[in-house]
Design a protein around this motif. Structure first.
Motif, PDB file in Angstrom:
ATOM      1  N   VAL A 289      44.640  76.157  74.845  1.00 52.08           N
ATOM      2  CA  VAL A 289      43.994  75.847  76.114  1.00 52.08           C
ATOM      3  C   VAL A 289      43.166  77.037  76.570  1.00 52.08           C
ATOM      4  O   VAL A 289      43.627  78.184  76.533  1.00 52.08           O
ATOM      5  CB  VAL A 289      45.049  75.500  77.187  1.00 52.08           C
ATOM      6  CG1 VAL A 289      44.386  75.230  78.526  1.00 52.08           C
ATOM      7  CG2 VAL A 289      45.870  74.289  76.746  1.00 52.08           C
TER       8      VAL A 289
ATOM      9  N   ARG B  70      41.153  72.355  74.490  1.00 53.58           N
ATOM     10  CA  ARG B  70      41.291  71.813  75.839  1.00 53.58           C
ATOM     11  C   ARG B  70      40.840  72.882  76.827  1.00 53.58           C
ATOM     12  O   ARG B  70      41.129  74.068  76.629  1.00 53.58           O
ATOM     13  CB  ARG B  70      42.747  71.425  76.091  1.00 53.58           C
ATOM     14  CG  ARG B  70      43.028  70.819  77.453  1.00 53.58           C
ATOM     15  CD  ARG B  70      44.501  70.475  77.564  1.00 53.58           C
ATOM     16  NE  ARG B  70      44.903  70.316  78.951  1.00 53.58           N
ATOM     17  CZ  ARG B  70      46.120  70.576  79.421  1.00 53.58           C
ATOM     18  NH1 ARG B  70      47.059  71.003  78.608  1.00 53.58           N
ATOM     19  NH2 ARG B  70      46.400  70.413  80.697  1.00 53.58           N
TER      20      ARG B  70
ATOM     21  N   LEU C 105      49.387  72.515  86.512  1.00 55.06           N
ATOM     22  CA  LEU C 105      48.935  72.665  85.127  1.00 55.06           C
ATOM     23  C   LEU C 105      50.107  72.439  84.199  1.00 55.06           C
ATOM     24  O   LEU C 105      51.205  72.953  84.440  1.00 55.06           O
ATOM     25  CB  LEU C 105      48.365  74.078  84.915  1.00 55.06           C
ATOM     26  CG  LEU C 105      48.041  74.492  83.476  1.00 55.06           C
ATOM     27  CD1 LEU C 105      46.900  73.646  82.918  1.00 55.06           C
ATOM     28  CD2 LEU C 105      47.691  75.976  83.435  1.00 55.06           C
TER      29      LEU C 105
ATOM     30  N   ASN D  97      36.517  67.816  80.464  1.00 55.74           N
ATOM     31  CA  ASN D  97      36.422  67.107  79.186  1.00 55.74           C
ATOM     32  C   ASN D  97      35.512  67.880  78.238  1.00 55.74           C
ATOM     33  O   ASN D  97      34.503  68.455  78.638  1.00 55.74           O
ATOM     34  CB  ASN D  97      35.824  65.706  79.412  1.00 55.74           C
ATOM     35  CG  ASN D  97      36.749  64.817  80.201  1.00 55.74           C
ATOM     36  OD1 ASN D  97      37.968  64.913  80.070  1.00 55.74           O
ATOM     37  ND2 ASN D  97      36.194  63.963  81.044  1.00 55.74           N
TER      38      ASN D  97
ATOM     39  N   THR E  45      40.837  72.309  87.709  1.00 55.15           N
ATOM     40  CA  THR E  45      40.398  70.979  87.276  1.00 55.15           C
ATOM     41  C   THR E  45      40.361  70.935  85.753  1.00 55.15           C
ATOM     42  O   THR E  45      40.105  71.943  85.092  1.00 55.15           O
ATOM     43  CB  THR E  45      38.998  70.635  87.812  1.00 55.15           C
ATOM     44  OG1 THR E  45      38.055  71.619  87.350  1.00 55.15           O
ATOM     45  CG2 THR E  45      38.990  70.604  89.334  1.00 55.15           C
ATOM     46  N   GLU E  46      40.644  69.774  85.208  1.00 52.13           N
ATOM     47  CA  GLU E  46      40.565  69.554  83.759  1.00 52.13           C
ATOM     48  C   GLU E  46      39.103  69.247  83.416  1.00 52.13           C
ATOM     49  O   GLU E  46      38.417  68.519  84.129  1.00 52.13           O
ATOM     50  CB  GLU E  46      41.452  68.392  83.340  1.00 52.13           C
ATOM     51  CG  GLU E  46      41.554  68.182  81.850  1.00 52.13           C
ATOM     52  CD  GLU E  46      42.740  68.930  81.244  1.00 52.13           C
ATOM     53  OE1 GLU E  46      42.733  69.112  80.023  1.00 52.13           O
ATOM     54  OE2 GLU E  46      43.654  69.309  82.010  1.00 52.13           O
TER      55      GLU E  46
ATOM     56  N   ILE F  21      40.531  74.148  80.909  1.00 49.28           N
ATOM     57  CA  ILE F  21      40.857  74.090  82.325  1.00 49.28           C
ATOM     58  C   ILE F  21      39.855  74.981  83.040  1.00 49.28           C
ATOM     59  O   ILE F  21      39.643  76.130  82.641  1.00 49.28           O
ATOM     60  CB  ILE F  21      42.285  74.607  82.597  1.00 49.28           C
ATOM     61  CG1 ILE F  21      43.317  73.819  81.795  1.00 49.28           C
ATOM     62  CG2 ILE F  21      42.588  74.568  84.086  1.00 49.28           C
ATOM     63  CD1 ILE F  21      43.406  72.358  82.134  1.00 49.28           C
TER      64      ILE F  21
END
Length: 225
Positions: free
Chosen positions: A35, A211, A27, A224, A221-222, A213
């Motif tokens: 985030v 954003r 990360l 969208n 995992t990211e 996570i």
């Protein structure tokens, strides 16, 4: 390119021979980002938070925050790191009921060696900017949940940390107070504060971060937007 505020590389953590709480997680969070770390109970998000905060150590991989290799710190150095590099906001405020609001906020600065006059100046400035200056001489038990969380945010910011970590910051609040705190976090980020919010609440994540996570079974995992 700016140096990341948070950089985890291939971090794994397992407890008592069970399945990995985190498995080869990586990360990066850069200065000024907001985030959200999302995941259900048991997903590994609390483990990730504890590793970033220096409250736990990985079995493998590295954790670097604001240029500090957190995974290699001893107990005393970890405590100093938490006082000076990060600010933490918790679900249940963790304010000291026998100290006034002003004393709660000033305490981390005093523990970090800041002169009393400077600690008081920062405290007054933060309480004013967060809209709770009128409660400076009150005790936390006399405040609403939303007001107590604002005081907790002021306390987290008094040492001017590179990173603000918020762990379920609206979990103990009613809807209106929760929205108020969410807006506050968004405003702090707009002013340049790097913010990481750990939560299971997608609405909170969407309202104050840009954003996401997601952690599932220890895997990062990211997501969208």
């Amino acid at each position: 390119m700016t140096t990341p505020v948070i950089e985890l590389r291939d971090v794994s953590r397992r407890y008592d021979g069970g399945p990995p709480a985190l498995h080869e997680a990586s990360l990066t969070v850069r200065p000024g980002e907001a985030v959200a770390i999302l995941g259900p109970s048991g997903s590994g998000k609390s483990t990730l938070l504890n590793l970033i905060a220096g409250l736990d150590r990985p079995d493998a991989g590295t954790v670097t925050v604001d240029g500090v290799r957190v995974d290699g710190l001893g107990e005393a150095a970890s405590a100093k790191y938490r006082r000076t590099r990060i600010g933490m906001v918790f679900q249940f405020f963790n304010l000291l009921d026998d100290l006034t609001v002003a004393d709660n906020v000033a305490l981390p600065a005093l523990l970090a060696g800041t002169a009393r006059a400077e600690a008081r100046r920062r405290t007054a400035e933060l309480l004013a900017s967060l809209g709770v200056a009128r409660h400076a001489d009150a005790y936390p038990g006399r405040l609403s949940g939303g007001e107590r969380q604002r005081v907790a945010v002021a306390r987290a910011l008094v040492n001017r940390p590179a990173l603000l970590l918020a762990d379920e910051p609206t979990g103990a609040l009613d809807t209106t107070s929760g929205e108020d705190v969410s807006k506050l976090l968004a405003e702090l980020n707009a002013d340049g504060q790097t913010v990481v919010v750990v939560t299971h609440d997608l609405a909170l994540a969407r309202s104050c971060t840009n954003r996401t996570i997601r952690i599932v079974d220890g895997h990062v995992t990211e997501e969208n937007r």
